[in-house]
Design an enzyme around this catalytic site. Structure first.
Site, PDB file in Angstrom:
ATOM      1  N   HIS A  43      26.144 -24.568 -27.682  1.00 58.95           N
ATOM      2  CA  HIS A  43      26.604 -23.173 -27.537  1.00 58.95           C
ATOM      3  C   HIS A  43      27.837 -22.927 -28.412  1.00 58.95           C
ATOM      4  O   HIS A  43      27.892 -21.965 -29.175  1.00 58.95           O
ATOM      5  CB  HIS A  43      26.920 -22.909 -26.058  1.00 58.95           C
ATOM      6  CG  HIS A  43      27.534 -21.575 -25.788  1.00 58.95           C
ATOM      7  ND1 HIS A  43      26.820 -20.512 -25.292  1.00 58.95           N
ATOM      8  CD2 HIS A  43      28.800 -21.119 -25.953  1.00 58.95           C
ATOM      9  CE1 HIS A  43      27.612 -19.460 -25.165  1.00 58.95           C
ATOM     10  NE2 HIS A  43      28.831 -19.813 -25.553  1.00 58.95           N
ATOM     11  N   GLU A  44      28.805 -23.829 -28.307  1.00 57.70           N
ATOM     12  CA  GLU A  44      30.061 -23.631 -29.051  1.00 57.70           C
ATOM     13  C   GLU A  44      29.815 -23.687 -30.566  1.00 57.70           C
ATOM     14  O   GLU A  44      30.436 -22.946 -31.321  1.00 57.70           O
ATOM     15  CB  GLU A  44      31.093 -24.688 -28.654  1.00 57.70           C
ATOM     16  CG  GLU A  44      31.520 -24.631 -27.188  1.00 57.70           C
ATOM     17  CD  GLU A  44      31.946 -23.259 -26.732  1.00 57.70           C
ATOM     18  OE1 GLU A  44      32.497 -22.483 -27.532  1.00 57.70           O
ATOM     19  OE2 GLU A  44      31.701 -22.928 -25.557  1.00 57.70           O
ATOM     20  N   HIS A  64      28.408 -13.848 -28.160  1.00 56.73           N
ATOM     21  CA  HIS A  64      27.608 -13.998 -26.939  1.00 56.73           C
ATOM     22  C   HIS A  64      26.412 -13.067 -26.921  1.00 56.73           C
ATOM     23  O   HIS A  64      26.480 -11.920 -27.356  1.00 56.73           O
ATOM     24  CB  HIS A  64      28.490 -13.743 -25.710  1.00 56.73           C
ATOM     25  CG  HIS A  64      29.348 -14.912 -25.388  1.00 56.73           C
ATOM     26  ND1 HIS A  64      30.584 -14.805 -24.792  1.00 56.73           N
ATOM     27  CD2 HIS A  64      29.162 -16.238 -25.608  1.00 56.73           C
ATOM     28  CE1 HIS A  64      31.106 -16.002 -24.643  1.00 56.73           C
ATOM     29  NE2 HIS A  64      30.266 -16.891 -25.138  1.00 56.73           N
ATOM     30  N   HIS A  70      28.921 -20.420 -31.890  1.00 59.01           N
ATOM     31  CA  HIS A  70      30.088 -19.588 -32.240  1.00 59.01           C
ATOM     32  C   HIS A  70      30.653 -20.020 -33.591  1.00 59.01           C
ATOM     33  O   HIS A  70      30.992 -19.194 -34.434  1.00 59.01           O
ATOM     34  CB  HIS A  70      31.194 -19.744 -31.197  1.00 59.01           C
ATOM     35  CG  HIS A  70      30.892 -19.084 -29.881  1.00 59.01           C
ATOM     36  ND1 HIS A  70      30.415 -17.799 -29.778  1.00 59.01           N
ATOM     37  CD2 HIS A  70      31.029 -19.539 -28.603  1.00 59.01           C
ATOM     38  CE1 HIS A  70      30.262 -17.492 -28.492  1.00 59.01           C
ATOM     39  NE2 HIS A  70      30.619 -18.535 -27.764  1.00 59.01           N
TER      40      HIS A  70
END
Lengths: 573, 89
Positions: free
Chosen positions: A294-295, A304, A298
């Site tokens: 997930h990170e 998101h 980014h």
């Protein structure tokens, strides 16, 4: 999906990353593996490639930290915020931070990788049976040295397979002691310590000295968490103490009493009321792989998503069989496009298939079920050429994650992740047909994946199986009278140090020219290694200088931290 | 024999987490993740009402858009999550 305002993205597809430190919750190899798998989630669907750097500045710098950890967004202790990352760009941008007040696992409870013993580094198998009793944690029963251990199969009594669990008595991580174990008692600022401590640090990490006196020797390392250790609180690393007294009542298991958030905790002494020592009880933890994936989204430019099943949805949810959601794929491909072409697999030597396991002889009795026989590849070259019989190699280098040992037209290789045993010999001419038999130096450029081979006064490079015509090394700006290049160290982005005799030069791989200010003398920059090393290479972030059968290993702070045998330590003979 | 246990909350030394009321939690959460301060098209920063911010959060998280601090919303705010704001200004 959403992207950041202005569609922030990397302006190159060969993205680099660096792991700055580790969590005490999991073995370093497991953490490295979780990050590598998390990057693969994105490289599988885009043209992006991810290369790990061991020093210098990478695009994505990865670190663990607690509470205030050096940026404007402090973490909040256990649970709540798990991690954050910055969109692509220079400096802090692109970096990913993980809250080390969390319990980092693979999402389903403690992951305990063993060392030593006879379990060959396997994970602990919980629960396991020892002397008829079932255990779900590492234990010290059956040992007099206090080292925690576990079985690596479900039944120690039958299988006798075991390994030692992480503890400060076995090893430390990070620090400056190359993983040495703690020495107890040790002296720090005149005080004596019999266990790991957080004294002297503001970041809450537990450490110990690896000699008996830190004040004089300054040798230290960080303590790995035992699987039974509490998380956070004011006793991180200590085990729960049962029963314990809290507000006059005895508790024989973890409790949420006294807390408004329902989290389970325990005391680490027998009386909380008197000692006020406590921590949160170990739970299933958070999957470092899922959070990292997930990170890294980014860090690549995705914001998101509001699709609940998407990886980029802001809330954590454990899934056992992870697949990237269509929304995430659309998002990342909006930024970088889709992946084209087949998997970039390296050229392989011609192989035959054979079975390493002889078929069972018929005995007339019902055969026990046997594990499937895995075909292995065997090179079609003279097997009598044994790497363990070689005293000195022409060159040693890491190519595509595997350490390669070259000698007289043959090479052997050993992978980082496997059992360390080497494979080969392979013929150089079959893998790289236009190369001469004698290679003095080789290295892989981590960014372009080009492999450079130096043989005498010539240098070749190969990309995706294609060779350029060999060039004279003088064309790079090396002196005319230089007979050969004997070693190479990749340094950060696009630079490599070339060694010959007692001097070294820095080559700019982009301009293909030696930088100004060179040559320099090896002994003035790399103190403590042989000035006449016949091979120099980079491996797992360390510099190796070889002389005769030995190597001198130097860390990124240019301290020699190990001298050993090439044969035994690197080839595992 | 089924008396509810009367819970006493204590302050644990070294605890980063603080006992918060649901309202305090909501205020902190909405601010931290960008729901309270919204930049408009003229680039002016303006605070929105808590009800509007809650509706926006509920939409983002797929909850019923009540604009009220109901149990589902409080529970959602207590879930582990990424620290990157949901609404970027």
């Amino acid at each position: 999906y959403q992207t950041f305002e202005g569609d922030l993205k990397w302006d190159h597809t060969d993205v680099t990353y660096r792991v700055l430190n580790y969590s005490p919750d999991m073995e370093e190899t497991l953490i490295d593996d979780a990050f590598a798998r998390a990057f693969k989630v994105w490289s599988d669907v885009t043209p992006l490639t991810f290369t790990r750097l061991y020093d210098g500045t990478a695009d994505i710098m990865i670190s663990f930290g607690k509470a205030d950890h050096g940026d404007p967004y402090p973490f909040d202790g256990k649970d709540g915020l798990l991690a954050h990352a910055y969109p692509p760009g220079e400096g802090l941008q692109g970096d990913a931070h993980f809250d080390d007040d969390e319990f980092w696992t693979l999402g389903t409870g403690p992951v305990v990788k063993t060392r030593y013993g006879n379990g060959e580094g396997a994970l602990c198998k919980f629960p396991f049976i020892f002397e008829g009793t079932s255990y779900s944690t590492c234990i010290t029963e059956g040992r007099s040295d206090g080292l925690p251990w576990c079985a690596t199969t479900a039944n120690y009594d039958n299988d006798k397979k075991f390994g030692f669990c992480p503890s400060e008595l076995l090893f430390t991580f990070d620090g400056n002691s190359n993983g040495a174990e703690c020495v107890f008692p040790f002296t720090f600022q005149g005080e004596t310590y019999n266990g790991c401590t957080t004294e002297g640090r503001s970041d809450g990490y537990r450490w110990c000295a690896t000699t008996s006196n830190f004040d004089t020797d300054k040798k230290y390392g960080f303590c790995p968490n035992r699987d039974t250790a509490v998380i956070g609180g004011n006793s991180e690393g200590e085990p729960c103490q049962f029963p314990f007294t809290f507000l006059g009542t005895k508790y024989t298991s973890c409790t949420s009493e006294g807390r408004g958030d329902g989290k389970l905790w325990c005391a680490t002494t027998s009386n909380y009321d008197a000692d006020k020592k406590w921590g949160f009880c170990p739970d299933k933890g958070y999957s470092l792989f899922l959070v990292a994936a997930h990170e890294f989204g980014h860090a690549l430019g995705l914001d998101h998503s509001n699709i609940q099943d998407a990886l980029m949805f802001p809330m954590y949810k454990y899934v056992a069989d992870f697949h990237l959601h269509e929304d995430d794929i659309e998002g990342i491909q909006y930024l970088y496009g889709s992946r084209t072409g087949p998997d970039p697999t390296p050229p392989q030597p011609r192989t035959t298939t054979s079975s390493p396991v002889p078929p069972p002889k018929p005995t007339g009795r019902t055969p026990k079920p046997t594990p499937p026989i895995v075909p292995t590849t065997t090179p079609v070259v003279d097997p009598s050429k044994d790497a363990c019989q070689m005293d000195v190699f022409d060159t040693i280098t890491e190519i595509q994650g595997e350490l390669h040992f070259f000698k007289d037209g043959h090479f052997w290789k050993t992978s980082n992740g496997g059992n360390g045993k080497h494979r080969g010999p392979f013929r150089v001419s079959e893998t790289w047909p236009s190369l001469p038999a004698k290679i003095n130096t080789a290295f892989e450029d981590p960014l372009t994946k080009k492999i450079y081979f130096f043989a005498g006064k010539n240098v070749d490079n190969i990309t995706r199986g294609k060779f350029r015509d060999p060039r004279r090394i003088e064309k790079l700006g090396l002196p005319n009278n230089l007979q050969k290049v004997e070693g190479a160290l990749q340094r950060g982005k696009g630079k490599v140090l070339l060694f010959s005799g007692e001097s070294f030069w820095r080559l700019d791989l982009k301009t293909q020219q030696i930088d100004r200010g060179y040559p320099r003398f090896i002994d003035q920059t790399f103190g403590g290694v042989p000035a006449d090393s016949h091979d120099v290479f980079l491996y797992k972030g360390h510099f190796y200088f070889c002389r005769d059968r030995f190597y001198w290993r130097m860390n990124s702070r240019r301290q020699v931290d190990r001298v050993g045998y090439v044969k035994y330590d690197l080839l595992k003979c | 024999w089924c008396h509810p246990i009367k819970s006493v909350f204590v302050t644990f030394p070294g605890d980063v987490l603080k006992n918060m009321t649901d309202t305090e939690l909501a205020e902190t959460y909405l601010k931290r993740f960008g729901y309270m301060e919204i930049q408009d098209k003229s680039r002016l920063q303006s605070s929105v009402s808590t009800a509007k911010a809650l509706k926006r959060l509920q939409r983002q998280l797929g909850l019923e858009e009540t604009g009220a601090l109901d149990k589902a919303t409080v529970n959602a705010m207590k879930q582990p999550r990424c620290g990157v704001p949901d609404v970027r200004n």
